[in-house]
Design an enzyme around this catalytic site. Structure first.
Site, mmCIF file in Angstrom:
data_model
loop_
_atom_site.group_PDB
_atom_site.id
_atom_site.type_symbol
_atom_site.label_atom_id
_atom_site.label_comp_id
_atom_site.label_asym_id
_atom_site.label_seq_id
_atom_site.Cartn_x
_atom_site.Cartn_y
_atom_site.Cartn_z
ATOM 1 N N SER A 1 -64.200 -63.287 -20.393
ATOM 2 C CA SER A 1 -63.927 -63.464 -19.110
ATOM 3 C C SER A 1 -64.938 -63.051 -18.176
ATOM 4 O O SER A 1 -65.199 -63.919 -17.128
ATOM 5 C CB SER A 1 -62.832 -62.322 -18.699
ATOM 6 O OG SER A 1 -61.433 -62.708 -19.524
ATOM 7 N N ARG B 1 -66.745 -65.930 -15.405
ATOM 8 C CA ARG B 1 -67.139 -65.459 -13.950
ATOM 9 C C ARG B 1 -68.645 -65.487 -13.596
ATOM 10 O O ARG B 1 -68.990 -65.677 -12.360
ATOM 11 C CB ARG B 1 -66.225 -64.314 -13.484
ATOM 12 C CG ARG B 1 -64.811 -64.586 -13.800
ATOM 13 C CD ARG B 1 -63.987 -63.138 -13.995
ATOM 14 N NE ARG B 1 -62.470 -63.515 -13.587
ATOM 15 C CZ ARG B 1 -61.902 -63.754 -14.707
ATOM 16 N NH1 ARG B 1 -62.242 -63.989 -15.898
ATOM 17 N NH2 ARG B 1 -60.382 -63.873 -14.557
ATOM 18 N N GLY C 1 -58.929 -72.295 -21.228
ATOM 19 C CA GLY C 1 -57.915 -72.473 -20.297
ATOM 20 C C GLY C 1 -58.510 -71.565 -19.032
ATOM 21 O O GLY C 1 -58.315 -71.949 -17.744
ATOM 22 N N ARG D 1 -51.425 -77.298 -22.315
ATOM 23 C CA ARG D 1 -51.199 -75.989 -21.542
ATOM 24 C C ARG D 1 -50.840 -76.303 -20.210
ATOM 25 O O ARG D 1 -51.405 -77.360 -19.532
ATOM 26 C CB ARG D 1 -52.602 -75.100 -21.891
ATOM 27 C CG ARG D 1 -52.895 -74.570 -23.116
ATOM 28 C CD ARG D 1 -53.940 -73.910 -23.388
ATOM 29 N NE ARG D 1 -54.088 -72.491 -22.827
ATOM 30 C CZ ARG D 1 -54.779 -71.725 -22.559
ATOM 31 N NH1 ARG D 1 -55.833 -71.729 -23.398
ATOM 32 N NH2 ARG D 1 -54.575 -70.584 -22.018
ATOM 33 N N SER E 1 -51.109 -63.500 -14.017
ATOM 34 C CA SER E 1 -52.115 -64.348 -14.344
ATOM 35 C C SER E 1 -53.209 -64.268 -13.660
ATOM 36 O O SER E 1 -53.356 -64.191 -12.531
ATOM 37 C CB SER E 1 -51.776 -65.752 -14.561
ATOM 38 O OG SER E 1 -52.631 -66.602 -14.619
ATOM 39 N N GLN F 1 -55.979 -65.677 -14.181
ATOM 40 C CA GLN F 1 -56.547 -66.920 -13.968
ATOM 41 C C GLN F 1 -55.797 -67.535 -12.905
ATOM 42 O O GLN F 1 -56.642 -68.060 -12.001
ATOM 43 C CB GLN F 1 -56.193 -67.863 -15.313
ATOM 44 C CG GLN F 1 -56.682 -67.379 -16.507
ATOM 45 C CD GLN F 1 -56.308 -68.323 -17.592
ATOM 46 O OE1 GLN F 1 -55.565 -69.356 -17.550
ATOM 47 N NE2 GLN F 1 -56.800 -67.959 -18.704
ATOM 48 N N ASP G 1 -54.285 -60.944 -24.858
ATOM 49 C CA ASP G 1 -55.022 -61.722 -25.942
ATOM 50 C C ASP G 1 -54.814 -61.201 -27.191
ATOM 51 O O ASP G 1 -55.310 -61.512 -28.243
ATOM 52 C CB ASP G 1 -56.316 -62.139 -25.635
ATOM 53 C CG ASP G 1 -56.523 -63.130 -24.560
ATOM 54 O OD1 ASP G 1 -55.635 -63.950 -24.570
ATOM 55 O OD2 ASP G 1 -57.552 -62.945 -23.573
ATOM 56 N N ARG H 1 -48.418 -68.829 -29.064
ATOM 57 C CA ARG H 1 -48.872 -67.504 -30.042
ATOM 58 C C ARG H 1 -47.693 -66.891 -30.598
ATOM 59 O O ARG H 1 -47.797 -66.274 -31.525
ATOM 60 C CB ARG H 1 -49.716 -66.703 -29.093
ATOM 61 C CG ARG H 1 -51.046 -67.197 -29.160
ATOM 62 C CD ARG H 1 -52.307 -66.255 -28.604
ATOM 63 N NE ARG H 1 -53.581 -66.787 -28.677
ATOM 64 C CZ ARG H 1 -54.650 -66.538 -27.874
ATOM 65 N NH1 ARG H 1 -54.246 -65.697 -26.785
ATOM 66 N NH2 ARG H 1 -55.660 -67.191 -27.953
#
Length: 458
Positions: A42, A46, A114, A142, A188, A190, A341, A372
């Site tokens: 992550s 970034r 993603g 997705r 989320s 994201q 995750d 998942r």
């Protein structure tokens, strides 16, 4: 972009140009050693994207060099940044400023990532450029509408999209993005990050309201690069994040800590294999990323935190992990964003625990690299583990694990690694159908685990 020996594109493998690589993990002797897992994925994504937006140079150390992050690096170069690899995990990004993105000459291919594609949609959305986004077969399945909906409200035009708002799709960024107050419909990081990235060039304040707080790396990095960001509580578990408009980001050094989501695999392996003692160094201990550690400790795990310290704006520590007898617990739904995750490998730990482990509120697992929740359940069934799904909850009954397989990984790196971990402690070992996609997040997984004493055949 200058790179050394970049791995093959995950997109080519997914479209049938690469062969699957099956593997089998056998019941192993004690795992012992001191290792550092790769840099946090992550933060790596970034760091590259903020380096693109910044004026001047951003020096990154500890960058994860998995396929997902390398695809983000390529996208940053395609959008105008100078991206250089100086050594292992050591990269330099010379940015173009908050309004200086160039229109890319070709499709931006994010492979299996993603995170990379959704964050870059936000980055492009706030800029006066047009770009087409694509990925491998898994990423094309997705959902992207959760990002496209707020971006449309900010003035971004979706010029073309596949059925259901999926990839491939083309965005035309806004010349003058509209500041937005947006409440995320699902937890989320994201979606939150895409909105904040699009808001960098907006004249007013961009506000994201979360009912369930998610990982805060974007907020931390915005501040690290010079933006003005405020964070306030919202409700019992949420937050209100406000970005002041017109931010001008300045290049800054980023030291990427070890990824706690990757550390989860050797950590759980050490808990499950009798006689094991493993030290994991430099692991990020951000409060929004330590849900698995908190849960495992509730289950009775012997995890000792050593030398906790701050590096690059994030809390890090070394973890000493010893084999432990685990017991089942109930994991509350509000903890899910801090360990989303890690549920596949938690389900593996639960299979060896005494009693039932109840994992609440796992709806988000259905829209990851694979479904998942279904993939974990199928893998547990293939290995003789009693379990059931009730709505969005997964209940695993622990006990002796037979093992076996083959487990279908569905092109999902975390499913592959989780069930290989199971095999190290299962009576019959565990086979998985494909480990090629592990390279997206943890390219050194197999040699690292073998170095600790794991017997994995591939």
């Amino acid at each position: 972009m200058s790179t050394a020996s970049s791995p093959a594109s995950p997109a080519s493998a997914a479209h049938g140009e690469g062969a699957s690589v099956p593997a089998t993990a056998l019941a192993s002797g004690p795992l012992n050693g001191r290792v550092r897992v790769p840099g946090d994925k992550s933060v790596s994504h970034r760091a590259l994207i903020f380096g693109l937006f910044a004026e001047g140079v951003t020096e990154i150390t500890g960058l994860l060099e998995g396929e997902d992050v390398l695809n983000t690096a390529k996208a940053c170069a395609a959008l105008g940044a100078k991206v250089e690899r100086l050594g292992e995990g050591h990269w330099r990004v010379t940015g173009v400023g908050s309004r200086g993105l160039s229109e890319p000459d070709a499709v931006l291919d994010f492979g299996n990532s993603g995170t990379g594609v959704r964050l870059m949609m936000g980055a492009v959305g706030g800029q006066p450029v047009t770009a087409t986004f694509d990925g491998d077969a898994s990423l094309r399945r997705r959902p992207m509408r959760r990002v496209l909906d707020p971006l449309r409200e900010m003035g971004v035009a979706v010029v073309a999209e596949a059925e259901g708002g999926r990839l491939p799709l083309t965005l035309k960024g806004s010349v003058a993005p509209t500041a937005l107050t947006y409440e995320t419909p699902v937890p989320s990081a994201q979606v939150k990050s895409a909105v904040l990235l699009a808001g960098i060039g907006a004249p007013g304040n961009t506000v994201v309201i979360e009912r369930e707080a998610t990982r805060d790396h974007t907020e931390r990095m915005l501040a690290h690069f010079g933006a003005h960001v405020s964070v306030e509580p919202h409700g019992p578990h949420g937050r209100r994040v406000t970005l002041e408009g017109g931010a001008k980001l300045k290049g800054a050094p980023v030291a990427v800590p070890a990824d706690p989501s990757s550390a989860a695999f050797p950590l759980v392996a050490a808990l499950l294999v009798p006689g094991s003692e493993v030290i994991l160094t430099d692991v990020m201990m951000n409060a929004f990323r330590t849900g698995l550690i908190a849960t495992l400790k509730e289950m009775g795990a012997d995890i000792e935190t050593l030398a906790e310290r701050s590096e690059g704006g994030e809390s890090v520590a070394d973890l000493r992990v010893r084999h432990s007898r685990l017991k089942g617990v109930e994991v509350p739904a509000h903890r899910a964003p801090s360990m989303i995750d890690e549920y596949p490998v938690l389900a593996v730990a639960a299979a060896f625990a005494e009693g039932e482990t109840i994992m609440r509120g796992l709806a988000e697992l259905r829209v990851k690299e694979s479904d998942r929740l279904a993939a974990v359940a199928d893998g547990l069934a293939a290995c003789g583990v009693s379990h059931r799904i009730e709505g969005d909850d997964l209940i695993v009954t622990g006990g002796g694990v037979r093992g076996g397989g083959p487990v279908k990984t569905h092109m999902d790196h975390r499913i592959a690694m989780a069930f290989l971990v199971m095999g190290l402690a299962a009576k019959e070992g565990v086979s998985v159908d494909d480990v090629s996609f592990i390279a997206t997040s943890f390219p050194s997984f197999l040699p690292m685990m073998r170095g600790l004493g794991a017997e994995i055949l591939a």
